[in-house]
Motif scaffolding. Structure first.
Motif, PDB file in Angstrom:
ATOM      1  N   SER A  41       0.831  -1.208   0.000  1.00 47.23           N
ATOM      2  CA  SER A  41       0.000   0.000   0.000  1.00 47.23           C
ATOM      3  C   SER A  41       0.863   1.255   0.000  1.00 47.23           C
ATOM      4  O   SER A  41       0.553   2.243  -0.672  1.00 47.23           O
ATOM      5  N   MET A  42       1.967   1.211   0.748  1.00 48.10           N
ATOM      6  CA  MET A  42       2.868   2.358   0.797  1.00 48.10           C
ATOM      7  C   MET A  42       3.470   2.638  -0.576  1.00 48.10           C
ATOM      8  O   MET A  42       3.553   3.786  -1.027  1.00 48.10           O
ATOM      9  N   VAL A  43       3.884   1.568  -1.259  1.00 51.22           N
ATOM     10  CA  VAL A  43       4.474   1.716  -2.596  1.00 51.22           C
ATOM     11  C   VAL A  43       3.437   2.215  -3.596  1.00 51.22           C
ATOM     12  O   VAL A  43       3.711   3.102  -4.415  1.00 51.22           O
ATOM     13  N   GLU A  44       2.242   1.659  -3.536  1.00 48.27           N
ATOM     14  CA  GLU A  44       1.186   2.093  -4.460  1.00 48.27           C
ATOM     15  C   GLU A  44       0.841   3.556  -4.246  1.00 48.27           C
ATOM     16  O   GLU A  44       0.633   4.309  -5.209  1.00 48.27           O
ATOM     17  N   SER A  45       0.773   3.978  -3.002  1.00 51.53           N
ATOM     18  CA  SER A  45       0.482   5.376  -2.703  1.00 51.53           C
ATOM     19  C   SER A  45       1.596   6.286  -3.204  1.00 51.53           C
ATOM     20  O   SER A  45       1.338   7.359  -3.772  1.00 51.53           O
ATOM     21  N   ALA A  46       2.850   5.852  -3.012  1.00 51.93           N
ATOM     22  CA  ALA A  46       3.990   6.642  -3.485  1.00 51.93           C
ATOM     23  C   ALA A  46       3.971   6.755  -5.000  1.00 51.93           C
ATOM     24  O   ALA A  46       4.198   7.828  -5.568  1.00 51.93           O
ATOM     25  N   ASN A  47       3.703   5.620  -5.671  1.00 49.22           N
ATOM     26  CA  ASN A  47       3.610   5.639  -7.136  1.00 49.22           C
ATOM     27  C   ASN A  47       2.531   6.595  -7.612  1.00 49.22           C
ATOM     28  O   ASN A  47       2.732   7.348  -8.570  1.00 49.22           O
ATOM     29  N   GLN A  48       1.383   6.563  -6.965  1.00 49.90           N
ATOM     30  CA  GLN A  48       0.267   7.406  -7.388  1.00 49.90           C
ATOM     31  C   GLN A  48       0.580   8.878  -7.191  1.00 49.90           C
ATOM     32  O   GLN A  48       0.233   9.725  -8.025  1.00 49.90           O
ATOM     33  N   ALA A 226      10.227  -0.335   1.136  1.00 43.38           N
ATOM     34  CA  ALA A 226       9.054   0.482   0.829  1.00 43.38           C
ATOM     35  C   ALA A 226       9.199   1.879   1.428  1.00 43.38           C
ATOM     36  O   ALA A 226       8.854   2.881   0.789  1.00 43.38           O
ATOM     37  N   ARG A 227       9.705   1.970   2.648  1.00 40.09           N
ATOM     38  CA  ARG A 227       9.899   3.286   3.271  1.00 40.09           C
ATOM     39  C   ARG A 227      10.924   4.108   2.495  1.00 40.09           C
ATOM     40  O   ARG A 227      10.758   5.321   2.312  1.00 40.09           O
ATOM     41  N   THR A 228      11.990   3.452   2.044  1.00 41.59           N
ATOM     42  CA  THR A 228      13.000   4.159   1.249  1.00 41.59           C
ATOM     43  C   THR A 228      12.402   4.690  -0.041  1.00 41.59           C
ATOM     44  O   THR A 228      12.611   5.849  -0.431  1.00 41.59           O
ATOM     45  N   LEU A 229      11.615   3.845  -0.705  1.00 41.78           N
ATOM     46  CA  LEU A 229      10.985   4.262  -1.948  1.00 41.78           C
ATOM     47  C   LEU A 229       9.984   5.384  -1.710  1.00 41.78           C
ATOM     48  O   LEU A 229       9.883   6.335  -2.502  1.00 41.78           O
ATOM     49  N   ARG A 230       9.251   5.302  -0.612  1.00 50.07           N
ATOM     50  CA  ARG A 230       8.303   6.369  -0.269  1.00 50.07           C
ATOM     51  C   ARG A 230       9.017   7.706  -0.096  1.00 50.07           C
ATOM     52  O   ARG A 230       8.559   8.742  -0.604  1.00 50.07           O
ATOM     53  N   ASP A 231      10.145   7.691   0.595  1.00 48.29           N
ATOM     54  CA  ASP A 231      10.890   8.933   0.817  1.00 48.29           C
ATOM     55  C   ASP A 231      11.450   9.483  -0.496  1.00 48.29           C
ATOM     56  O   ASP A 231      11.426  10.689  -0.743  1.00 48.29           O
ATOM     57  N   GLN A 232      11.951   8.582  -1.352  1.00 47.07           N
ATOM     58  CA  GLN A 232      12.455   9.018  -2.655  1.00 47.07           C
ATOM     59  C   GLN A 232      11.312   9.563  -3.511  1.00 47.07           C
ATOM     60  O   GLN A 232      11.482  10.552  -4.239  1.00 47.07           O
ATOM     61  N   ALA A 233      10.165   8.915  -3.432  1.00 50.66           N
ATOM     62  CA  ALA A 233       9.008   9.369  -4.202  1.00 50.66           C
ATOM     63  C   ALA A 233       8.566  10.753  -3.755  1.00 50.66           C
ATOM     64  O   ALA A 233       8.154  11.586  -4.569  1.00 50.66           O
ATOM     65  N   GLN A 234       8.646  11.027  -2.462  1.00 48.57           N
ATOM     66  CA  GLN A 234       8.268  12.345  -1.967  1.00 48.57           C
ATOM     67  C   GLN A 234       9.205  13.420  -2.527  1.00 48.57           C
ATOM     68  O   GLN A 234       8.756  14.495  -2.934  1.00 48.57           O
TER      69      GLN A 234
END
Length: 340
Positions: A41-48, A226-234
């Motif tokens: 869910s975290m990855v999907e939210s970051a992607n979106q 997933a947390r790393t990807l979320r931070d990069q996505a931000q």
């Protein structure tokens, strides 16, 4: 103690231990499944989030590119045609131009506008022509020099779309073509503003084949990724938002100055109708009409020469201030517009 009884007690203890391990394993599996679901869910939210910002930035850049082309085929072409009818123009003492320090319009900026316009015509982008998505994106993102200055003969440009196609950031902005090639969001990150993502994250939902403890450890690792990807996505979303904000400002400023130039050229045409084409014979009111038209044409040229992105796809940090300075001059305020 009789041997059968010992064996029975040992078996019972082993059974209890096995049952406890089974319960523990089931709990680990359940926790692993929950962690994987949260990570997914975290990855999907970051992607979106990134995808929404990508679409916004892409649309705004394309709109800006289309606006530039309309101006070239409309008011810029009309100004060049009207201004070139004049003779003996002397602009040095204009109070209007005292507010403008972007260089000698009559020699440099006018020649640059004419060259840019001719390059577009030679590229088949004259009146009635349109820009495809990639070309509009490139025309919105880059300045006139980056796109057009090399086309002095008209043969250097066959398609502005090719510029976008060869730039990884513009290709990704224009449709996520990197994603189509298998790079996904991580590929986009690698080309946008120097943000480098690790390998594309794989969140495994099937953990039942692993031992409970191993599945839980894998799920924890997935969550860290997933947390790393979320931070990069931000970070990526923030960069896209900044691109969109600056481009929106440039788009609205360009629109305002185009309207001002359109009004000024209409006034200049009236002066020519009543006072001829020799600047020396113009009344002060007539000369002021020339000055105003020149001022707004020069400001449009300054906008055209101001890039949103550099050749590597980074937002040009000085663009926001420069566009605000140009907007201030168009409103009659003092600002220093040094060449880009």
């Amino acid at each position: 103690m009789p041997l059968p009884l010992i064996i029975g007690v040992a078996a019972a203890a082993a059974g209890l231990y096995g049952a406890a391990k089974g319960v523990s394993g089931a709990i680990d599996h359940s926790n692993a499944k929950d962690l994987n679901n949260d990570a997914r869910s975290m990855v999907e939210s970051a992607n979106q989030k990134v995808e929404d910002q990508r679409q916004n930035a892409n649309k705004t850049l394309e709109d800006y590119g289309q606006r530039k082309l309309r101006a070239f085929n409309g008011i810029i072409a009309e100004f060049i045609e009207t201004y070139e009818r004049l003779k003996n123009v002397q602009l040095g003492q204009s109070p209007e131009l005292d507010k403008l320090t972007a260089g000698d319009f009559s020699n440099k900026a006018l020649a640059g506008l004419r060259q840019d316009y001719q390059a577009l015509m030679d590229a088949g982008l004259g009146l009635g022509a349109g820009l495809g998505g990639g070309a509009a994106l490139a025309f919105g993102a880059y300045n006139g020099t980056m796109l057009l200055a090399t086309a002095s003969t008209g043969t250097a440009i066959s398609s502005l779309g090719g510029v976008a196609a060869t730039n990884a950031t513009l290709a990704w902005l224009g449709g996520g073509s990197l994603a189509a090639g298998g790079y996904g969001m991580a590929g986009g990150m690698m080309v946008l503003g120097g943000i480098v993502a690790g390998p594309a994250l794989a969140i495994f939902g099937h953990v039942l084949g692993n031992k409970g403890e191993e599945a839980l450890n894998n799920a924890r690792s997935n969550m860290e990724q997933a947390r790393t990807l979320r931070d990069q996505a931000q970070l990526m979303a923030d960069k896209l938002k900044a691109i969109n904000t600056v481009t929106s400002l440039a788009n609205s400023t360009f629109s305002k100055i185009s309207a001002q130039l359109r009004h000024s050229v209409a006034e200049l045409k009236k002066v020519i109708e009543t006072q001829g084409v020799d600047f020396r014979d113009f009344s002060e009111q007539g000369k002021d009409a020339v000055f105003r038209a020149v001022k707004f044409a020069q400001l449009l040229k300054a906008m055209i020469d101001t890039p949103i992105l550099d050749k590597d796809g980074n937002l040009v940090l000085s663009t926001d201030k420069r566009v605000r300075d140009i907007a201030a001059v168009s409103s009659g305020q003092k600002a220093n517009l040094d060449p880009v």
